[in-house]
Each structure stands twice: as C-alpha cells, then as structure tokens.
Design a protein around this motif. Structure first.
Motif, mmCIF file in Angstrom:
data_model
loop_
_atom_site.group_PDB
_atom_site.id
_atom_site.type_symbol
_atom_site.label_atom_id
_atom_site.label_comp_id
_atom_site.label_asym_id
_atom_site.label_seq_id
_atom_site.Cartn_x
_atom_site.Cartn_y
_atom_site.Cartn_z
ATOM 1 N N GLY A 1 0.816 -1.208 0.000
ATOM 2 C CA GLY A 1 0.000 0.000 0.000
ATOM 3 C C GLY A 1 0.847 1.254 0.000
ATOM 4 O O GLY A 1 2.023 1.230 0.360
ATOM 5 N N VAL A 2 0.236 2.340 -0.440
ATOM 6 C CA VAL A 2 0.912 3.637 -0.381
ATOM 7 C C VAL A 2 0.803 4.134 1.051
ATOM 8 O O VAL A 2 -0.295 4.267 1.589
ATOM 9 C CB VAL A 2 0.251 4.641 -1.348
ATOM 10 C CG1 VAL A 2 0.915 6.007 -1.225
ATOM 11 C CG2 VAL A 2 0.337 4.127 -2.768
ATOM 12 N N PHE A 3 1.939 4.351 1.655
ATOM 13 C CA PHE A 3 1.958 4.789 3.047
ATOM 14 C C PHE A 3 3.015 5.865 3.231
ATOM 15 O O PHE A 3 4.161 5.694 2.842
ATOM 16 C CB PHE A 3 2.252 3.614 3.974
ATOM 17 C CG PHE A 3 2.384 4.035 5.408
ATOM 18 C CD1 PHE A 3 1.301 4.560 6.082
ATOM 19 C CD2 PHE A 3 3.591 3.926 6.065
ATOM 20 C CE1 PHE A 3 1.417 4.973 7.407
ATOM 21 C CE2 PHE A 3 3.716 4.337 7.393
ATOM 22 C CZ PHE A 3 2.631 4.859 8.059
ATOM 23 N N SER B 1 5.052 -7.936 1.582
ATOM 24 C CA SER B 1 4.421 -6.661 1.912
ATOM 25 C C SER B 1 5.380 -5.531 1.589
ATOM 26 O O SER B 1 6.596 -5.691 1.672
ATOM 27 C CB SER B 1 4.060 -6.615 3.401
ATOM 28 O OG SER B 1 3.537 -5.345 3.706
ATOM 29 N N SER B 2 4.815 -4.415 1.215
ATOM 30 C CA SER B 2 5.638 -3.246 0.927
ATOM 31 C C SER B 2 4.819 -1.988 1.169
ATOM 32 O O SER B 2 3.616 -1.962 0.904
ATOM 33 C CB SER B 2 6.120 -3.298 -0.528
ATOM 34 O OG SER B 2 6.886 -2.151 -0.825
ATOM 35 N N SER B 3 5.479 -0.978 1.683
ATOM 36 C CA SER B 3 4.844 0.336 1.820
ATOM 37 C C SER B 3 5.582 1.288 0.904
ATOM 38 O O SER B 3 6.773 1.501 1.070
ATOM 39 C CB SER B 3 4.981 0.859 3.250
ATOM 40 O OG SER B 3 4.487 -0.062 4.165
ATOM 41 N N SER B 4 4.877 1.840 -0.039
ATOM 42 C CA SER B 4 5.532 2.743 -0.971
ATOM 43 C C SER B 4 5.104 4.166 -0.693
ATOM 44 O O SER B 4 3.931 4.453 -0.470
ATOM 45 C CB SER B 4 5.151 2.362 -2.399
ATOM 46 O OG SER B 4 5.666 3.322 -3.293
ATOM 47 N N ALA B 5 6.070 5.074 -0.703
ATOM 48 C CA ALA B 5 5.734 6.490 -0.712
ATOM 49 C C ALA B 5 5.149 6.821 -2.084
ATOM 50 O O ALA B 5 5.274 6.022 -3.017
ATOM 51 C CB ALA B 5 6.991 7.312 -0.458
ATOM 52 N N PRO B 6 4.480 7.964 -2.247
ATOM 53 C CA PRO B 6 4.028 8.338 -3.578
ATOM 54 C C PRO B 6 5.194 8.348 -4.565
ATOM 55 O O PRO B 6 6.324 8.565 -4.122
ATOM 56 C CB PRO B 6 3.490 9.752 -3.371
ATOM 57 C CG PRO B 6 3.163 9.822 -1.911
ATOM 58 C CD PRO B 6 4.155 8.946 -1.224
ATOM 59 N N ALA C 1 3.403 3.467 -7.893
ATOM 60 C CA ALA C 1 4.623 2.737 -7.554
ATOM 61 C C ALA C 1 4.294 1.443 -6.836
ATOM 62 O O ALA C 1 4.952 0.422 -7.040
ATOM 63 C CB ALA C 1 5.532 3.606 -6.686
ATOM 64 N N ILE C 2 3.255 1.453 -6.026
ATOM 65 C CA ILE C 2 2.946 0.247 -5.257
ATOM 66 C C ILE C 2 2.437 -0.855 -6.186
ATOM 67 O O ILE C 2 2.615 -2.044 -5.906
ATOM 68 C CB ILE C 2 1.952 0.555 -4.106
ATOM 69 C CG1 ILE C 2 1.996 -0.587 -3.083
ATOM 70 C CG2 ILE C 2 0.543 0.786 -4.589
ATOM 71 C CD1 ILE C 2 3.347 -0.817 -2.431
ATOM 72 N N VAL C 3 1.806 -0.476 -7.289
ATOM 73 C CA VAL C 3 1.364 -1.485 -8.253
ATOM 74 C C VAL C 3 2.580 -2.117 -8.927
ATOM 75 O O VAL C 3 2.657 -3.340 -9.079
ATOM 76 C CB VAL C 3 0.406 -0.880 -9.299
ATOM 77 C CG1 VAL C 3 -0.033 -1.940 -10.302
ATOM 78 C CG2 VAL C 3 -0.800 -0.249 -8.605
ATOM 79 N N LEU C 4 3.549 -1.291 -9.300
ATOM 80 C CA LEU C 4 4.760 -1.837 -9.912
ATOM 81 C C LEU C 4 5.550 -2.673 -8.902
ATOM 82 O O LEU C 4 6.121 -3.712 -9.248
ATOM 83 C CB LEU C 4 5.628 -0.706 -10.483
ATOM 84 C CG LEU C 4 6.911 -1.132 -11.214
ATOM 85 C CD1 LEU C 4 6.649 -2.216 -12.249
ATOM 86 C CD2 LEU C 4 7.577 0.071 -11.866
#
Lengths: 397, 129
Positions: free
Chosen positions: A57-59, A83-88, A92-95
């Motif tokens: 998720g974007v976090f 699991s991954s937390s992506s910044a904007p 990016a979280i989809v990739l």
C-alpha cells in the motif's frame, strides 16, 4: 509479440480492480476507504480471502494514509508472504506488486491506495478537525510560512509559466489537456465532474486562482481508495476477467529532486521511464490504443506527453495537431484516446491510480459507454519528479 | 521558533540567519557548490564539509505565480528567485513593493524581508536594470 526478458521473471497480469465511490465527503476514515477498495478488488478478481498472499500500500507518515498491516488486520488476511509500503507516486505500489509476483515473492498481491481530503490540499477543510494533517515533516523549501496553503500547486503553476516561457506553449495547450479530460468524464458516471462539461473558452476565461493556473489545471481533492489484484498470467487465465498482461513497467528519476516546490525538471524522470518501457516491450507509441497520462496538474500531463510521444518542448505542437475542437478531445498519432475516464483533473484525485484502473477496464472490455473499440494496448503514467512510474498493459489474447 | 517551521540540524542555520535578516545558504567547502534546500552532503562532489555562507541577495525571476485567496480576499505573488551565485540556486519568497503586472521571467530582484511570527522570511522586490 515481444516477451519480457528472462531476467524480469514470471509473466504477470492484473486480474481485477476495486474502488470506493469518488466523492467530496464520504464520511469515512482513510482506513475504511482502503479496506472497502481492497475488499472490492479481491471480489472483482473472483478470489477469496486466502488467495491473497501479498499486500502493498501507499503509506506516507505525513499524509493521511494507512500501512499494509492495517489492511492485513482489517480484512483478516492470513499467511501474507510479501508486503511493501511505498511512498508516492501511488502507482509505484502497483509496480512493486508486479515485481514481487514476477520474482516469486508471492503469488497474488493486493495493491491499494487510499486518500481523503485533508487540510494541506483542500482549502475547504482547513478548519475541519476530522481532516487535519499529521505533523508536518515535509517542507523542503520552507514554503509553508510563505504561501500558507497548497504550496504544491504554486510550484506546478510556476512550472507551467516556465514551460510557456521556454517553449512557447500557451494556456490554450494546457486547456486542451483539461478540456479533453472533462469531455471524457461526461461518459464516466463515477467522475467527480460528471455532468459538468467545459469548453476551451470556459478554460481560457476562468479566473486564474494561482496564475497561470485556473481551477481547471488542478485536480479535485476527493475521498477515494483504489486497489488492483496482481497475479501470475497463468493464474489470471483461470479467473473471470480477461487478464491484463503487464508488458513493461518502470521507475525513473533524474536531475534535481526537489519535489513539488521546484518541479521544473519533471520531464527528465518521465523520459527515463518511457525510454525504459519502449526498450523493454518493443512497442512504439503509435501502437497504443489508450494513453492515460497522469494529470494531478495539467502541466504534469504535458511532461508525460512529451516524454512518451515527442521530446522536450514539442508537446504544444503535438497537442495542436491532435486537438479536435468539435469533439473537445485529443487523438494522438495512431489514434490513441487520452484519459477516457477523465484523468485526475476531471475524475478526481486518485493520484494516478485512476489511470491504471481505467487501463484495466478498457483492456478487459468493461468500460461501458466509454469503451474504446478494440482497445488492446494501454499506457498508464504517474507522478512528476522525483520518482516517476508507468506501465504498458496489454489485453491477453 | 514558530511551530510552522521545519527545523532540524540542516535547516537551523537558515532560520537563525532569517532572525537577523541574513540569507545564509549552505556551501560546500571542497568544491564551492551552493546547496539549497539544505543538505548535509554536497550533491555535486559528495563532500560533507559544508558551511552556511551569506549570499549577495541579488537574483532574477526564474518563475512566479499570483495566488488569489477568498478568505480573507487578497492576492500575493510568489517568486522563484534564482540567486546570482549559481544557476538554478533558487529561493522562494513573496514579491513585495512591486506591481505584479510589471514583472516577467528574467527580471532582476533584490532581497528584502517580511516579518513572520517571531522571525523574518526572505522576500524580493524588483531591482532596477
């Protein structure tokens, strides 16, 4: 058909999408929005709770967002292996999810983004106690005491003025991008500006709220969560919807990364992304049927258009050649439709996730009254400096 | 200092300068590169020998916006001031004492100051010639 190089791992597809309603006042927390979209995406893909083994998720600690642990717990998911937390940027979280499935880190990833209107970006909720920002940690240009509000919009408006100064583009060109989205949004009942068409004259006559920006140059803050299900192509072929094959995905960054207050070099990161994509997938721009350009601000879509279809400074000429004043639409060389959902400017601020969801719907032949006939190949882009991301997606044959 | 400011070890010299109406920009002692917004590593040569240094205050307009606010009804011009010391060394500030209709990209600027809570923030006026 060009296959991904071996080093990119297993072939990956998007199998389903989920979203909340897009509106100005959902009455829901950002966490509730995330859970709702995530649940919808799992069901849309024809899957069940235990089919999901990855969650991203974007976090962002100083934005109203929720981390993947919240969603794992909230939906009662078990045996999560990635699991991954992506910044904007949000896409990016989809990739990240695509790369995780390609690498075998998990089989089926849920990737979500949720955001609601908050005081930093929505003037009307400045004093709403339910929509206050987390403690501010992000103000690299000391703008908060200077411009007090919506500092990002000021930066991108300055960028638009710079583009006009350097390359001879005019407000008319940026207006074409805004009107095109608004025209398409009239066939998208979920868009925040459904029922409110505009013409180029409306754009040119509008008050310049942050001159040279009008309100038409800035996406509308909304409460919105979105999610996609990423899995192997092999698995996706056993699920209800036509698989949307990931032909290529890429991140890119280049030059000064001063983020939103000095976005003058946004083109260069986008160019890295687009060069990488074309090289990886072997397609040419003219082969695209659907081109979903990120347009959080109109000038960002100009950066992406130039990076994808021409070169720095040539976007204005390309728009003039591609603009149809009678239909209020842009048709790019090769016939591609631009932002058939309306883009962020007219569908609402999904922060680029709307571009991915629309690409999936079009390639699955599920776009209803706005379906682009025989849509086979789509581009979805997101962000403007420092980290850019885009995907080329294809309908499985 | 004000709660609205982001102050850390990198940005403290800038704000302390602002209290005394001095525009202090970090500069790399190894290669002379000016660094703004403040960083602890030179983005040009990667040296970590960095010190704040006062700049001339002479600048030109890299870009600008005019923001209209509804409540209270007002408008102000924000300038991206490119400092003479280095290409693309930009400080953002409000335009003061200048007719907004009379400015364009490239115009020369001089440094001025606006009071903000218990300190000052940089602002710019249009310079002659």
């Amino acid at each position: 058909m060009t296959l991904l190089p071996d080093h990119q791992g297993r072939r990956v597809a998007i199998a389903g999408i989920g979203r909340t309603e897009f509106n100005r006042d959902s009455g829901k927390s950002v966490g509730s929005l995330a859970l709702s979209a995530a649940k919808s995406a799992i069901l849309d893909a024809g899957l069940e709770r235990d089919d999901i083994d990855g969650v991203g998720g974007v976090f962002c600690s100083d934005h109203p967002t929720v981390w993947p642990g919240y969603v794992v717990g909230g939906l009662g998911l078990n045996d999560i292996r990635w699991s991954s937390s992506s910044a904007p940027p949000s896409a990016a979280i989809v990739l990240e999810g695509i790369n995780a499935v390609a690498a075998g880190a998990c089989e089926t990833a849920l990737c979500y983004h949720a955001k609601y209107r908050w005081d930093v970006t929505s003037t009307s909720v400045r004093n709403d106690p339910m929509r206050q920002s987390p403690p501010m940690t992000f103000d690299p240009h000391f703008c908060r005491p200077l411009v007090s509000h919506c500092p990002g919009a000021n930066g991108f408006a300055a960028n638009m003025r710079r583009h006009m100064h350097e390359f001879g583009s005019t407000r008319e060109h940026f207006g074409m991008l805004a009107v095109n989205g608004r025209t398409h949004a009239q066939r998208n009942e979920d868009a925040i500006f459904y029922g409110s068409p505009i013409t180029l004259s409306d754009y040119l006559d509008a008050p310049r709220t942050i001159d040279p920006f009008t309100l038409f140059d800035m996406d509308m803050p909304i409460d919105a969560a979105t999610a996609v299900i990423v899995t192997t192509l092999e698995r996706a072929r056993d699920l209800p919807h036509r698989p949307v094959v990931v032909e290529a995905g890429a991140f890119g960054a280049s030059r000064k990364t001063d983020q939103i207050f000095q976005p003058f070099d946004g083109y260069f990161g986008a160019k890295v992304v687009m060069d990488t994509l074309w090289q990886r997938c072997g397609y040419k721009p003219e082969e695209l049927d659907v081109v979903n350009l990120y347009d959080g601000f109109s000038v960002i879509a100009m950066d992406w258009l130039e990076a994808a279809f021409c070169t720095r400074g040539e976007g204005a000429g390309l728009l003039s050649d591609s603009w149809n004043e009678h239909t209020g639409q842009i048709r790019l060389p090769g016939g591609a439709v631009v932002n058939p959902h309306g883009g962020n400017l007219s569908e609402g601020r999904t922060q680029g996730m709307g571009q991915i969801l629309e690409a999936v719907l079009q390639l699955q032949d599920r776009a209803g009254v706005r379906q682009v006939p025989d849509a086979r190949l789509a581009l979805a882009t997101n962000a403007a400096n420092p980290i850019d991301v885009a995907l080329i997606l294809r309908a499985d044959s | 200092m004000s709660r609205s400011l982001r102050i850390d070890f990198d940005t403290l010299p800038y704000w302390e300068g602002c209290r005394q109406k001095k525009l202090l920009i970090l500069r790399c002692l190894a290669c002379g590169f000016w660094i703004h917004p403040p960083l602890s590593v030179c983005s040009s040569c990667w040296s970590e020998k960095i010190k704040p240094q006062e700049v001339s205050g002479k600048a030109s307009i890299y870009s600008f916006t005019t923001t209209k606010q509804r409540e209270p009804a007002s408008s102000f011009v924000t300038v991206w001031a490119e400092l003479r010391e280095q290409e693309r060394l930009i400080v953002i500030g409000q335009l003061i004492g200048t007719d907004p209709a009379a400015i364009k990209i490239g115009d020369p600027l001089f440094l001025d100051w606006l009071s903000h809570e218990d300190h000052f923030v940089p602002a710019f006026g249009k310079a002659r010639g």
